[in-house]
Design an enzyme around this catalytic site. Structure first.
Site, PDB file in Angstrom:
ATOM      1  NE  ARG A 277     -48.471  55.680 -26.651  1.00 11.79           N
ATOM      2  CZ  ARG A 277     -49.335  56.675 -26.803  1.00 11.79           C
ATOM      3  NH1 ARG A 277     -49.910  57.215 -25.745  1.00 11.79           N
ATOM      4  NH2 ARG A 277     -49.631  57.146 -28.002  1.00 11.79           N
ATOM      5  CD  GLU A 362     -52.202  55.306 -23.761  1.00  9.66           C
ATOM      6  OE1 GLU A 362     -53.133  55.155 -22.953  1.00  9.66           O
ATOM      7  OE2 GLU A 362     -51.151  55.918 -23.471  1.00  9.66           O
TER       8      GLU A 362
HETATM    9  O1  F6P Z   1     -54.456  56.739 -20.557  1.00 10.63           O
HETATM   10  C1  F6P Z   1     -54.321  58.005 -21.098  1.00 10.63           C
HETATM   11  C2  F6P Z   1     -53.144  58.715 -20.540  1.00 10.63           C
HETATM   12  O2  F6P Z   1     -53.157  60.006 -21.038  1.00 10.63           O
HETATM   13  C3  F6P Z   1     -51.803  58.043 -20.844  1.00 10.63           C
HETATM   14  O3  F6P Z   1     -51.352  58.282 -22.126  1.00 10.63           O
HETATM   15  C4  F6P Z   1     -50.962  58.619 -19.778  1.00 10.63           C
HETATM   16  O4  F6P Z   1     -49.752  57.929 -19.639  1.00 10.63           O
HETATM   17  C5  F6P Z   1     -51.883  58.481 -18.596  1.00 10.63           C
HETATM   18  O5  F6P Z   1     -53.169  58.780 -19.115  1.00 10.63           O
HETATM   19  C6  F6P Z   1     -51.579  59.361 -17.428  1.00 10.63           C
HETATM   20  O6  F6P Z   1     -51.629  60.710 -17.780  1.00 10.63           O
HETATM   21  P1  F6P Z   1     -51.016  61.838 -16.855  1.00 10.63           P
HETATM   22  O7  F6P Z   1     -49.551  61.598 -16.751  1.00 10.63           O
HETATM   23  O8  F6P Z   1     -51.348  63.133 -17.521  1.00 10.63           O
HETATM   24  O9  F6P Z   1     -51.655  61.736 -15.494  1.00 10.63           O
END
Ligand code: F6P
Length: 553
Positions: A277, A362
């Protein structure tokens, strides 16, 4: 339950600074903003701060100088400044994941030296920025050709959470700066409708997919990327060799990117010290850079950096992120407020609240402290909002006359992108008049006497009375430029940081999303293959059975 945290501080709600605020809250009672303004004609000027291009008026808050002093003392006793400095130094303040938290390095100048695990991370940050810039220039100039030799006209970012919300929000915010002859779409939901609607009118020969995933294991993103690859290859009537010209990856995980079939030379890297995030100013912003161009992207990074430096260096009395964080603590912990509205009076910020929901909820949606003890105090609020004036005709009624305390942020800009002026009314003036009027109405309301003096029948007076005393911050800037957007986002990032530091929670992990992911994997075979899922509760088992029936399985 431990009385001390890892730094040897006593628990938050046992500190004298916390007790002093509880007592102060009782003493203030229901003091009204009308009184506070009447007592101090200088209040508006005194309770306004500036950071970069942002003019921040916090005079319409239920605070006195004493409140602010006590809140700053709470921050000092909670070690906010020490944790901030540790973050900027690259220390592993994300303790549950044993990671540094260095999104601030993503916008540091090339000359900066920021080390984690003994390594200066700044050269790698700038090397990736340069790689993004070279790629962007090739795509935007038409030099990068698709499999059939056509230049790229459409860019589809596939990601979710931090790998979607940031670029999608910023693309909307900075539409006026985007290449209007190109199409940009953002696909996140595992609901196939999202991808289907995003690509149905696109020519695969002119389409570039950006697969954005820090881990490259997120089921939604990998599923959408696989479907997108099928769509592309079917549409082109081509084999796997076409993928290289139409797929790039943004990730920390080269192994998984390669496994998916994307050439690692088409991967733009970032690092585990960038939280999802907090990542849209990393390689995750490639779609945005393609849209607004490298120069505007760098202007945005400079805006972030400006507020980083302010947060790091400004004294507590002038430190805007510290102040906004403390005001949130004041309402959440000492007034029982449960939510926080973000109300931008700019249609370009239509996705701003959705972005902030992940950033804030989050980060600070936690109920154990850094040591794993349950917290006795409220943590992050529910964040919500939509651009003005739409909300005024929907939910503002509840903010004005409902029973809940909802602190709100108004965000507005003096100069519009287009100053439409039908007849005699300039639309932008009308928009901003609404912003100013709402702040005024929320703060000062309308007394029963004022209503009655207008000749309103007695039985209607209570219905038309506005109690007022609803606290708001107003953030005003000249215009919504890339730099101003960077400044705004950094402001909220650091506000969230301040609150997490005070609540003594780890704002940089997100274990709360894991259980649902694990259970979805467990349930899925029961939906498709008729397999029994051991240990399903009775309600879920019945819902699964009904679903299978409806699908004829
Ligand atoms: O919702 C959990 C999470 O890990 C977020 O913190 C993150 O932004 C999202 O999933 C996507 O994760 P990734 O970039 O690893 O696909």
């Amino acid at each position: 339950m431990s009385e001390m945290n890892a730094e040897g501080h006593s628990r938050l709600d046992q500190r004298p600074e916390w007790n002093a605020l509880t007592k102060h809250r009782e003493e203030l009672g229901e003091v009204h903003l009308r009184e506070l303004f009447a007592e101090d004609p200088q209040r508006a000027g005194r309770l306004t701060l500036t950071v970069g291009d942002l003019h921040v008026d916090y005079s319409k808050h239920l605070v006195t100088d004493e409140t602010l002093r006590l809140l700053r003392e709470l921050a000092a006793s909670a070690g906010v400044a020490e944790l901030r400095d540790a973050m900027f130094r690259g220390e592993k303040i994300n303790t549950t994941e044993d990671r540094a938290v260095l999104h601030t390095a993503l916008r540091a100048p090339e000359s900066a030296v920021i080390r984690t695990d003994g390594e200066n991370v700044v050269p790698a940050v700038h090397a990736v920025l340069l790689k993004m810039q070279v790629f962007t220039d090739r795509v935007r100039s038409g030099d990068w050709k698709g499999h059939t030799g056509k230049p790229i006209k459409n860019v589809v970012n596939i990601g979710i959470g931090g790998s979607d919300l940031g670029p999608a929000m910023a693309y909307e915010a900075l539409r006026a700066y985007t290449a209007r002859d190109m199409t940009f779409r953002f696909v996140s939901n595992v609901d196939g409708a999202d991808l289907h609607e995003a690509v149905r009118d696109l020519d695969p020969a002119e389409t570039l997919f950006i697969v954005a995933s820090k881990t490259f294991t997120t089921i939604e993103t990998i599923t959408n990327a696989t479907s997108a690859r099928n769509w592309l290859l079917t549409g082109l009537g081509a084999g796997e060799e076409a993928v290289a010209k139409h797929f790039v990856a943004l990730s920390t995980n080269e192994e998984k990117v390669t496994e998916f079939g994307i050439d690692p030379t088409n991967m733009f890297e970032f690092w585990d010290w960038v939280g999802g995030r907090y990542s849209y100013d990393s390689a995750i912003g490639l779609s945005l850079m393609l849209a607004i161009g490298p120069d505007h992207f760098r202007e945005m990074l400079a805006g972030f950096h400006l507020v980083d430096e302010h947060f790091r260096c400004a004294p507590p009395e002038e430190n805007v992120p510290l102040l906004l964080g403390l005001l949130g603590v004041w309402y959440g912990n000492f007034h029982g407020a449960q939510s926080h509205a973000v109300l931008p009076y700019s249609h370009y910020l239509s996705k701003f609240a959705a972005y902030l929901q992940q950033l804030d909820m989050e980060s600070n949606g936690k109920s154990v402290d850094r040591e794993g003890n349950p917290v006795n105090w409220q943590t992050g609020p529910v964040v919500w909002g939509t651009p003005g004036t739409n909300g005024q005709h929907a939910y503002y009624q509840l903010i004005h006359q409902g029973t809940k305390l909802i602190p709100a942020d108004f965000i507005g800009f003096a100069k519009p992108v287009e100053d439409l002026a039908p007849g005699l009314v300039a639309q932008h003036d009308l928009l901003m008049a609404n912003l100013f009027a709402q702040g005024q109405a929320l703060a000062f309301g309308k007394t029963a006497e004022e209503v009655a003096a207008e000749g309103v029948p007695a039985e209607l007076v209570p219905h038309k009375t506005f109690r007022g005393n609803h606290p708001t911050t107003t953030i005003l800037a000249s215009e919504l430029t890339p730099s101003v957007l960077g400044q705004l986002i950094a402001l909220y990032e650091h506000k969230v940081f301040v609150q997490g530091a005070i609540w003594n929670i780890d704002s940089f992990d997100q274990w709360g999303v894991e259980l649902g992911k694990v259970l979805a994997k467990r349930v899925e075979p029961a939906l498709t293959g008729g397999a029994e899922v051991p240990g399903l509760d009775a309600s879920t088992a019945a819902l699964v059975a009904r679903y299978r029936e409806l699908r004829g399985r």
